[in-house]
Design an enzyme around this catalytic site. Sequence first.
Site, PDB file in Angstrom:
ATOM      1  N   ARG A  62       0.850  -1.193   0.000  1.00  0.00           N
ATOM      2  CA  ARG A  62       0.000   0.000   0.000  1.00  0.00           C
ATOM      3  C   ARG A  62       0.889   1.247   0.000  1.00  0.00           C
ATOM      4  O   ARG A  62       2.036   1.188   0.437  1.00  0.00           O
ATOM      5  CB  ARG A  62      -0.898   0.013   1.228  1.00  0.00           C
ATOM      6  CG  ARG A  62      -1.777  -1.230   1.392  1.00  0.00           C
ATOM      7  CD  ARG A  62      -2.502  -1.191   2.724  1.00  0.00           C
ATOM      8  NE  ARG A  62      -3.380  -2.344   2.915  1.00  0.00           N
ATOM      9  CZ  ARG A  62      -3.030  -3.491   3.469  1.00  0.00           C
ATOM     10  NH1 ARG A  62      -1.764  -3.651   3.888  1.00  0.00           N
ATOM     11  NH2 ARG A  62      -3.880  -4.477   3.633  1.00  0.00           N
ATOM     12  N   LYS A  92      -6.829   0.074  14.066  1.00  0.00           N
ATOM     13  CA  LYS A  92      -6.372   1.393  13.658  1.00  0.00           C
ATOM     14  C   LYS A  92      -4.875   1.368  13.396  1.00  0.00           C
ATOM     15  O   LYS A  92      -4.371   2.067  12.533  1.00  0.00           O
ATOM     16  CB  LYS A  92      -6.694   2.425  14.744  1.00  0.00           C
ATOM     17  CG  LYS A  92      -8.193   2.709  14.889  1.00  0.00           C
ATOM     18  CD  LYS A  92      -8.444   3.800  15.909  1.00  0.00           C
ATOM     19  CE  LYS A  92      -9.929   4.125  16.003  1.00  0.00           C
ATOM     20  NZ  LYS A  92     -10.204   5.178  17.005  1.00  0.00           N
ATOM     21  N   HIS A 146      -4.466   1.899  -5.036  1.00  0.00           N
ATOM     22  CA  HIS A 146      -4.589   0.631  -4.307  1.00  0.00           C
ATOM     23  C   HIS A 146      -4.854  -0.541  -5.247  1.00  0.00           C
ATOM     24  O   HIS A 146      -4.578  -1.694  -4.899  1.00  0.00           O
ATOM     25  CB  HIS A 146      -5.703   0.728  -3.265  1.00  0.00           C
ATOM     26  CG  HIS A 146      -5.754  -0.446  -2.328  1.00  0.00           C
ATOM     27  ND1 HIS A 146      -4.878  -0.598  -1.278  1.00  0.00           N
ATOM     28  CD2 HIS A 146      -6.560  -1.545  -2.301  1.00  0.00           C
ATOM     29  CE1 HIS A 146      -5.138  -1.721  -0.632  1.00  0.00           C
ATOM     30  NE2 HIS A 146      -6.151  -2.315  -1.234  1.00  0.00           N
ATOM     31  N   ARG A 149      -2.033  -2.996  -5.844  1.00  0.00           N
ATOM     32  CA  ARG A 149      -1.853  -4.109  -4.896  1.00  0.00           C
ATOM     33  C   ARG A 149      -2.666  -5.318  -5.347  1.00  0.00           C
ATOM     34  O   ARG A 149      -2.158  -6.445  -5.359  1.00  0.00           O
ATOM     35  CB  ARG A 149      -2.271  -3.674  -3.488  1.00  0.00           C
ATOM     36  CG  ARG A 149      -2.271  -4.786  -2.443  1.00  0.00           C
ATOM     37  CD  ARG A 149      -2.525  -4.194  -1.056  1.00  0.00           C
ATOM     38  NE  ARG A 149      -2.895  -5.180  -0.057  1.00  0.00           N
ATOM     39  CZ  ARG A 149      -2.033  -5.923   0.646  1.00  0.00           C
ATOM     40  NH1 ARG A 149      -0.738  -5.815   0.416  1.00  0.00           N
ATOM     41  NH2 ARG A 149      -2.448  -6.776   1.551  1.00  0.00           N
ATOM     42  N   HIS A 172      -0.757 -10.782   4.274  1.00  0.00           N
ATOM     43  CA  HIS A 172      -2.064 -11.161   4.830  1.00  0.00           C
ATOM     44  C   HIS A 172      -1.882 -12.103   6.014  1.00  0.00           C
ATOM     45  O   HIS A 172      -1.176 -13.104   5.918  1.00  0.00           O
ATOM     46  CB  HIS A 172      -2.918 -11.865   3.776  1.00  0.00           C
ATOM     47  CG  HIS A 172      -3.562 -10.926   2.803  1.00  0.00           C
ATOM     48  ND1 HIS A 172      -2.950 -10.539   1.628  1.00  0.00           N
ATOM     49  CD2 HIS A 172      -4.763 -10.291   2.830  1.00  0.00           C
ATOM     50  CE1 HIS A 172      -3.755  -9.719   0.959  1.00  0.00           C
ATOM     51  NE2 HIS A 172      -4.846  -9.550   1.668  1.00  0.00           N
TER      52      HIS A 172
END
Length: 204
Positions: A62, A92, A146, A149, A172
Site C-alpha cells: 500500500r 487502527k 490501491h 496491490r 495477509h
Amino acid sequence: MRDAITVARRMGIISRSAQRNRRPTLDELDRLLAHFIDRRQRTPQAMPMHKVIVFALFSTRRQAEITRLTWDDFQKEHKRVLVRDMKHPGEKLGNDTWVDLPEEAIRIIDSMRKSKAEIFPYSPDAITANFTRACKLLGIEDLHFHDLRHEGISRLFERGWNIPHVAAVSGHRSWVSLKRYTHIRETGDKYANWPGLQLATGDT
C-alpha cells in the site's frame, strides 16, 4: 459485540463489502510510466512516481506502507523488508511485519538513491494525488493506486503461486482474505520482459 467483531476481522471471517476488482492494463501502466518519466526529465526534483508505481505493483504494498520502508529494515540477502505498522482489518494500527520481496521489487529498491532513512521518502497523500491527477489527465477511468496491490497479488496467483507463498509477500495474516483470488488459474506472467520494469530501474 465490539470485541467479537474485532476478532472476526482479524481472522478474516468478516471484511469490507464491495471489493474492487479493477486491474490496470499494460497499456494504462505504460502510459502512466511514460507520463511520469517525461515529467521527471523536465523536472528532476519531481517524485519518481514511475518507480513508486512499479514497486507497488511487484511488492503488493500500500502507499502508506511504501513510504515507511527504511534502508535499515531492508534485508537484500534475505529478500525481505520489515513493514512498520502494517494495516490490518479492524485495527487502527497494525504490527511490524516481515514480508518477502519479489526480485522485481528488489531491483526497484536498488535503483533508489540513499538520500534519507526512508527508501521512498514521500508522503502517501502526495503519491495518491500524483496518481489521481495523472489518471485524469490521461483519460484512465476508475483506477486507484490501491488497485496496483490487487494487480500484484493477482499476478502472483497467475504465476502459479500458492496461498502461503503469496501471503508471505502480501502480508495477509489470514489466508481467508486471499480466497477471493482462488478462482484465478495459472496463466503465466504477462509482465515477463515488460519494458516498464526496465524503465523504472533506470537512473531517471
